[in-house]
Scaffold this active site. Structure first.
Site, short mmCIF file in Angstrom:
data_model
loop_
_atom_site.label_atom_id
_atom_site.label_comp_id
_atom_site.label_asym_id
_atom_site.label_seq_id
_atom_site.Cartn_x
_atom_site.Cartn_y
_atom_site.Cartn_z
N ASP A 15 34.18 31.57 43.19
CA ASP A 15 34.69 32.67 43.06
C ASP A 15 34.84 33.91 44.40
OD1 ASP A 15 36.05 33.10 40.78
OD2 ASP A 15 34.98 34.78 40.09
N SER A 16 35.88 34.64 43.36
CA SER A 16 35.93 36.03 44.09
C SER A 16 35.14 36.74 43.68
CB SER A 16 37.28 36.52 43.89
OG SER A 16 37.69 36.58 42.48
N CYS A 78 37.49 29.00 40.49
CA CYS A 78 38.75 30.61 40.53
C CYS A 78 39.86 29.97 40.41
CB CYS A 78 38.53 31.82 42.64
SG CYS A 78 39.79 32.65 42.21
N GLU A 157 34.53 43.25 33.78
CA GLU A 157 32.97 43.12 34.78
C GLU A 157 32.27 45.21 34.31
OE1 GLU A 157 34.24 43.23 38.92
OE2 GLU A 157 34.64 40.76 38.42
N CYS A 189 41.87 32.73 34.29
CA CYS A 189 41.37 33.05 34.65
C CYS A 189 39.63 33.15 34.43
CB CYS A 189 41.63 34.78 34.79
SG CYS A 189 40.53 35.59 35.71
N HIS A 191 37.24 34.72 33.96
CA HIS A 191 36.51 36.23 33.66
C HIS A 191 37.06 36.24 31.89
CE1 HIS A 191 36.74 37.62 37.82
NE2 HIS A 191 35.67 38.93 36.94
#
Length: 275
Positions: A15-16, A78, A157, A189, A191
């Site tokens: 993932d990023s 991702c 984050e 996404c 996240h």
């Protein structure tokens, strides 16, 4: 040609940055015997605002690294990389590679009652309309409404999952989708599953939330079963997982330990540009 898999090899996930850990978490829960090698590209995030060419180059570098770790399958955890790079890299490597778009799209089609689906994601995912294409490939009568929510990633984050600021941002982002009377919403996404409770409260109980991380883990399990590649080890693989990043190893480890069902001692920083 896909090479013959080794059952004891690991599952590669990338993932990023941190969001793909939600996919890793689902794989750990659904496939507890499987070893995982995870790479988070924390030096080059976010991916959502970068070009297709750049994301495809990053993805090739990461896959090249994962191939050195003896993986038997790779999950692009991702949405942006899945939409921009999956088609190209799947043709270039002799290993199964799956993304998070199609599993989420299929579940949304199966879940919608009034054929009105919403998608939230990064700017790259929404502008690419990859979910629109995947959904319409199954049922072209479904209306798909997208909304980019770029602030969700830094808020997650930062650890502000239950913060009033995050609720205010969510209410503002999701207002238009509520006016569209969608009955199904894809958390587009990786996240965003960490904001599932908040998003559900804002959207209301009549909107089904689709978590592509969960659905991707199910697809991976089906793939390994179909190719007779499931690990047969009697114990779980918790102590065998490996985590790599391109930067910020300590903060990555702290975040990972806050959401994963197992504890990781540390993540290893590598120079991904070498690959």
């Amino acid at each position: 040609m896909i090479k013959e898999p080794n059952r004891d090899s690991a599952i590669g996930i990338f993932d990023s940055g941190l969001g793909g850990l939600t996919v890793a978490r689902e794989i750990m829960r659904q496939l507890p015997k499987e070893k995982i090698v995870y790479f988070g590209d924390t030096a080059r995030l976010p991916y959502g605002s970068k070009s297709k060419e750049t994301i495809t180059r990053y993805s090739r570098q990461i896959i090249n690294f994962l191939m050195t770790q003896d993986v038997k399958a790779i999950v692009i955890a991702c949405n942006t990389a899945s939409s921009y790079a999956l088609e190209s890299v799947s043709r270039e490597y002799d290993i199964p590679i799956i993304g998070v778009i199609e599993p989420g799209a299929r579940t949304a089609v199966a879940s919608t009652r009034c054929k009105n689906v919403g998608v939230i994601g990064t700017e790259g995912t929404i502008s690419s309309k990859v979910y629109n294409r995947s959904i319409h490939a199954i049922d072209d009568s479904i209306i798909v409404s997208g909304k980019a929510c770029p602030l969700f990633v830094p808020l997650v984050e930062e650890g502000w999952i239950y913060d009033d600021v995050t609720r205010t941002v969510a209410e503002r982002y999701l207002y238009d989708l509520k006016q569209e009377n969608i009955d199904t919403l894809i958390l587009g996404c990786t996240h965003y599953p960490l904001l599932r409770k908040l998003v559900g409260e804002v959207m209301g109980p009549d909107v089904v939330l689709v978590n592509p991380a969960y659905e991707t883990a199910r697809d991976l399990k089906a793939l390994l079963e179909a190719t007779d590649s499931l690990r047969k080890c009697s114990s779980n693989a918790e102590e065998e997982h490996s985590f790599f990043v391109s930067d910020k190893a300590r903060s990555f480890s702290n975040f990972a330990n806050s959401i994963l069902p197992c504890n990781i001692d540390s993540a290893h920083k590598i120079d991904i540009e070498k690959y």
